[in-house]
Motif scaffolding. Structure first.
Motif, PDB file in Angstrom:
ATOM      1  N   ARG A  93      77.463 -14.692   5.784  1.00  0.00           N
ATOM      2  CA  ARG A  93      76.324 -14.023   4.919  1.00  0.00           C
ATOM      3  C   ARG A  93      74.926 -14.819   4.953  1.00  0.00           C
ATOM      4  NH1 ARG A  93      76.755 -12.037  -0.469  1.00  0.00           N
ATOM      5  NH2 ARG A  93      74.701 -11.582   0.099  1.00  0.00           N
ATOM      6  N   ILE A  94      74.866 -16.028   5.474  1.00  0.00           N
ATOM      7  CA  ILE A  94      73.749 -16.933   5.484  1.00  0.00           C
ATOM      8  C   ILE A  94      73.317 -17.196   6.947  1.00  0.00           C
ATOM      9  CG2 ILE A  94      72.512 -18.812   4.637  1.00  0.00           C
ATOM     10  CD1 ILE A  94      73.547 -16.964   2.498  1.00  0.00           C
ATOM     11  N   ASP A 120      70.190 -27.735   2.297  1.00  0.00           N
ATOM     12  CA  ASP A 120      70.401 -27.493   0.890  1.00  0.00           C
ATOM     13  C   ASP A 120      70.777 -25.869   0.606  1.00  0.00           C
ATOM     14  OD1 ASP A 120      68.181 -26.058   1.362  1.00  0.00           O
ATOM     15  OD2 ASP A 120      66.983 -27.289   0.016  1.00  0.00           O
ATOM     16  N   LEU A 121      70.884 -25.276   1.733  1.00  0.00           N
ATOM     17  CA  LEU A 121      71.140 -23.704   1.567  1.00  0.00           C
ATOM     18  C   LEU A 121      72.679 -23.879   1.518  1.00  0.00           C
ATOM     19  CD1 LEU A 121      69.130 -21.506   3.998  1.00  0.00           C
ATOM     20  CD2 LEU A 121      68.754 -22.131   1.324  1.00  0.00           C
ATOM     21  N   GLU A 143      74.606 -26.173   0.515  1.00  0.00           N
ATOM     22  CA  GLU A 143      74.827 -27.067  -0.929  1.00  0.00           C
ATOM     23  C   GLU A 143      74.832 -25.807  -1.743  1.00  0.00           C
ATOM     24  OE1 GLU A 143      73.745 -31.472   0.412  1.00  0.00           O
ATOM     25  OE2 GLU A 143      72.192 -30.320  -0.876  1.00  0.00           O
ATOM     26  N   ALA A 144      73.715 -25.232  -1.836  1.00  0.00           N
ATOM     27  CA  ALA A 144      73.737 -23.975  -2.770  1.00  0.00           C
ATOM     28  C   ALA A 144      74.715 -23.118  -2.961  1.00  0.00           C
ATOM     29  CB  ALA A 144      72.302 -23.194  -2.586  1.00  0.00           C
ATOM     30  N   ALA A 145      75.164 -22.914  -1.556  1.00  0.00           N
ATOM     31  CA  ALA A 145      76.196 -21.785  -1.423  1.00  0.00           C
ATOM     32  C   ALA A 145      77.443 -22.459  -1.729  1.00  0.00           C
ATOM     33  CB  ALA A 145      76.629 -21.320   0.023  1.00  0.00           C
ATOM     34  N   ASP A 146      77.718 -23.719  -1.709  1.00  0.00           N
ATOM     35  CA  ASP A 146      78.930 -24.496  -2.161  1.00  0.00           C
ATOM     36  C   ASP A 146      79.022 -24.259  -3.544  1.00  0.00           C
ATOM     37  OD1 ASP A 146      79.877 -25.110   0.284  1.00  0.00           O
ATOM     38  OD2 ASP A 146      79.208 -27.262   0.298  1.00  0.00           O
ATOM     39  N   ILE A 147      78.010 -24.571  -4.409  1.00  0.00           N
ATOM     40  CA  ILE A 147      78.008 -24.600  -5.585  1.00  0.00           C
ATOM     41  C   ILE A 147      78.424 -23.311  -6.164  1.00  0.00           C
ATOM     42  CG2 ILE A 147      76.620 -24.770  -7.613  1.00  0.00           C
ATOM     43  CD1 ILE A 147      75.402 -27.392  -6.610  1.00  0.00           C
ATOM     44  N   GLU A 148      77.788 -22.282  -5.341  1.00  0.00           N
ATOM     45  CA  GLU A 148      78.027 -21.026  -5.917  1.00  0.00           C
ATOM     46  C   GLU A 148      79.600 -20.607  -5.654  1.00  0.00           C
ATOM     47  OE1 GLU A 148      76.086 -19.057  -7.879  1.00  0.00           O
ATOM     48  OE2 GLU A 148      74.092 -19.904  -7.580  1.00  0.00           O
ATOM     49  N   GLY A 149      80.370 -21.320  -4.934  1.00  0.00           N
ATOM     50  CA  GLY A 149      81.614 -21.062  -4.444  1.00  0.00           C
ATOM     51  C   GLY A 149      81.997 -20.205  -3.232  1.00  0.00           C
ATOM     52  N   ALA A 150      80.990 -20.181  -2.435  1.00  0.00           N
ATOM     53  CA  ALA A 150      81.130 -19.498  -1.127  1.00  0.00           C
ATOM     54  C   ALA A 150      82.003 -20.549  -0.262  1.00  0.00           C
ATOM     55  CB  ALA A 150      79.672 -19.293  -0.610  1.00  0.00           C
ATOM     56  N   THR A 174      82.081 -17.521   4.458  1.00  0.00           N
ATOM     57  CA  THR A 174      81.393 -16.616   3.711  1.00  0.00           C
ATOM     58  C   THR A 174      79.663 -17.074   3.875  1.00  0.00           C
ATOM     59  OG1 THR A 174      82.662 -16.285   1.872  1.00  0.00           O
ATOM     60  CG2 THR A 174      80.760 -15.754   1.343  1.00  0.00           C
TER      61      THR A 174
END
Ligand SMILES: Nc1ncnc2c1ncn2[C@@H]1O[C@H](COP(=O)(O)OP(=O)(O)OP(=O)(O)O)[C@@H](O)[C@H]1O
Ligand SMILES: [Mg+2]
Lengths: 352, 298
Positions: free
Chosen positions: B209-210, B191-192, B194-201, B205
């Motif tokens: 960054r992660i 889900d990290l 997915e969260a990054a995807d939704i934030e547009g990363a 990136t």
């Protein structure tokens, strides 16, 4: 002119290796609405939300957000934010960095970033925790960081997947109010997944009740409570849920397969005057009222709501009465039937 | 002013801790600390023979080493060897792990294929590569011949011998390190991403960054291992080049071995061993104390 819905799902289906996740999901959401996706575990709530978010691509159907067909667009192109059930916070980044992650990615200038961060932390009550890592926060604080990350993006659509499921009852109640207030203050559209019907009923403008990948009913909390379209909705919504009585058990209702009845519409009757005779199975004292569980051979979930302390010994036989107007009638398929479509003989007989 | 009960409890905890430590401490003492000290001791004695018995000469053995041009050549070789093998094998391991962790067809096959070199003993790997490098008959030459290239004696000329060794080491180590990276990648929740995807990363990136920061503890571990390996992994030298030609591919440990068992000069070998230990200790300490502070452990 009917205003265009802000978000619209049309005939969405998604399955994995022939196993249905969701099927034929159609849903229109006006802008600024608080929509709750409600249903038992595994009914497809998360799947619906993930399809909306772009984390899954539907096998069939169309998704439109703000007038744009986004059925096959990537998550980042949909201009929405999401709060994950597991929070999905980046464990190595501080609270502040977590919150502004998306702003950095979108190259928002530094000054604006800091201002937005300050406001988001203020709204969520996290000021002072900027430099902590998620591992150093309580569950409720983490949840609020996830919330802050979602609102700082300033998107008009926010998706939340059971954001309160890891909180204790008291905190859950508090955060529930916070979320609702936030949604109203910001005027955003929220799609909120929960399996807790109280949560859905108390927060949502529109409740979407699902079962086995299909939508059962879409409506306001009042509609779901007062006019459940089928026996599943009747039994899922409300605490205690609606009691279901077999039609033939009630004089004059032979044509109805099932009859639904809410606890608050049942009253105790003197012996000989009641319409059903039941046995008391248990009493649950809740302070302001007492729920008395009743057993009847042709009924399930019969509960009587009595004010104050009203304990009855179990095994005790009582008679209950109710008004015809409070009955919900369902056919043999479990579907709701308008009361007038019943053979009127019984009614006329009553009124005579 | 502390309460006696708490004191007692603390003492009991301390004793308990020492008891738990003692088996490892005992084994380490017998097999690591004592031999190190003995080596240190013997490095301060001259090499004895029938006429001159061994005697205490202080740091003279070390002075000899510093005056020995071969020693400096070997040090340079080893620094170059480490400077190439460590970053390259880590980079390859990380790339392979990121790739083998994504949703690709035949993922299991890819992982196994990458891991195969690791399960081979170094000697077997060296023999395999001998088959690649042999002039005329080797696979490399055969391929070269298809394009009309002249035969090259990869292992036999000073310019290419060390490179040939380096490539074998990288080939051997990258798969091993990949397993550690793969294991670490599995612990990063989906889900990290997915969260990054939704934030547009973007994918890059997200990786930068992660993923990379979350892999830092693994990288640190691998770096220490790679560094130690760059000193201790010399089996393939015995098969491929024996340090030659003209010491072009000789590494420190091989020189130590040569000193001790080919020239029977134990004191100089001991002195060199002490220097290696010292340098390794310093580098490991730097890695742990400097990088560790910037590393997030989950
Ligand atoms: N990635 C997947 N692969 C295969 N099946 C899946 C996948 N995701 C969901 N499903 C199936 O789809 C159905 C709906 O799952 P979903 O996660 O939407 O349920 P849910 O309503 O969110 O349940 P819960 O309240 O337990 O979170 C389930 O039967 C589930 O097994
Ligand atoms: Mg779910």
């Amino acid at each position: 002119m009917i205003p265009q819905p802000f978000v619209s799902l049309d005939g969405i289906a998604k399955s994995w290796n022939g196993k249905i996740g969701v099927e034929d999901v159609s849903l229109d959401i006006p802008e600024g609405a608080f929509v709750a996706l409600l249903g038992p575990s595994g009914c497809g709530k998360s799947t619906t939300l993930r399809l909306l978010a772009g984390l899954e691509i539907p096998d069939e159907g169309r998704i439109v957000i703000d007038g744009r067909d986004v059925t096959n667009s990537a998550a980042s192109d949909r201009n929405l934010s999401m709060v994950f059930q597991s929070y999905a916070l980046f464990p190595h980044l501080s609270v502040a960095e977590n919150v502004i992650f998306g702003l950095k990615v979108r190259r928002v200038p530094r000054a604006e970033r800091l201002e937005k961060l300050r406001r988001a932390l203020e709204i969520t009550g996290l000021t002072g925790l900027e430099d902590r890592k998620p591992g150093e926060l309580s569950g409720g604080q983490r949840q609020r960081v996830a919330l802050a990350r979602a609102i700082v993006a300033g998107q008009r659509l926010c998706l939340m997947d059971e954001p309160l499921s890891n909180l204790d009852a008291k905190l859950r109640h508090a955060v529930r109010k916070d979320i609702k207030k936030l949604q109203q203050d910001l005027g955003i559209t929220v799609v909120y997944v929960t399996h807790d019907q109280t949560e859905a009923m108390s927060m949502a403008d529109i409740v979407v009740l699902m079962k086995d990948g299909h939508i059962q009913q879409i409506g306001t909390p009042q509609e779901l409570y007062n006019a459940p379209v089928n026996t599943f909705v009747a039994e899922f919504v409300g605490a205690p849920p609606m009691a279901l009585i077999k039609g033939h058990a009630l004089a004059g209702f032979d044509n109805a397969a099932t009859i639904g009845l809410r606890a608050e519409n049942i009253r105790l009757e003197e012996t000989g005057k009641g319409r059903l005779t039941c046995t008391v199975t248990e009493c649950e004292f809740l302070g302001a009222e007492t729920f008395i569980g009743l057993a009847h051979e042709h009924a399930t979930g019969l509960t009587l709501k009595a004010p104050g302390m009203a304990l009855h010994p179990s095994g005790h036989t009582v008679e209950i009465g109710f008004a015809d107007d409070d009955l919900h009638i369902f056919d043999s398929g479990g579907k709701r039937v308008a009361r007038t479509s019943l053979t009127p003989t019984a009614k006329r007989h009553d009124q005579a | 002013m502390s309460n006696p009960h708490a004191n007692l409890e603390r003492r009991r905890q301390a004793i308990y801790g020492w008891l738990l430590l003692s088996p490892a401490a005992l084994l380490l003492s017998v097999f690591a600390f004592y031999p190190s000290l003995a080596t240190l001791w013997s490095s301060t004695f001259s090499r004895g023979n029938r006429r001159n018995p061994s005697e205490y000469i202080g740091l003279e053995n070390y002075a000899d080493l510093f005056a020995d041009p071969t020693f400096w050549l070997v040090v340079r070789n080893n620094l170059f060897y480490a400077g190439i093998t460590i970053p390259v094998s880590i980079f390859i391991a990380l790339s392979m792990a990121l790739w083998a962790n994504s949703k690709i067809p035949a993922r299991g096959f890819v992982r196994t294929a990458y891991f195969t070199p690791t399960v081979l003993p170094m000697i077997a790997a060296a023999n395999l590569w001998l088959f690649f490098y042999t002039p005329g008959l080797g696979v490399l030459d055969q391929i070269g011949a298809l394009f009309g290239l002249p035969s090259v004696n990869w292992l036999g000329q000073p310019e290419t011998a060390l490179w040939a060794i380096i490539i074998v080491t990288i080939w051997k180590e990258a798969g091993f390190f990949m397993i550690f990276y793969l294991a670490a990648l599995q612990t990063i929740p989906e889900d990290l991403k997915e969260a990054a995807d939704i934030e547009g990363a973007s994918r890059w990136t997200y990786t930068r960054r992660i993923v990379l920061p979350l892999l830092m503890p693994t990288t640190l571990f691998i770096m220490v291992n790679a560094m130690i390996n760059s000193v201790k992994l010399i089996d393939h030298l015995f098969i491929l080049t024996k340090g030659g030609p003209s010491d072009a591919s000789k590494l420190i440990l091989y020189y130590v071995w040569e000193m001790a068992f080919a020239f029977f000069d134990a004191p100089h070998a001991a002195a060199m061993t002490m220097l290696v230990l010292l340098v390794l200790g310093i580098v490991a300490a730097i890695q742990f104390f400097l990088i560790d502070r910037r590393t997030h452990y989950q």
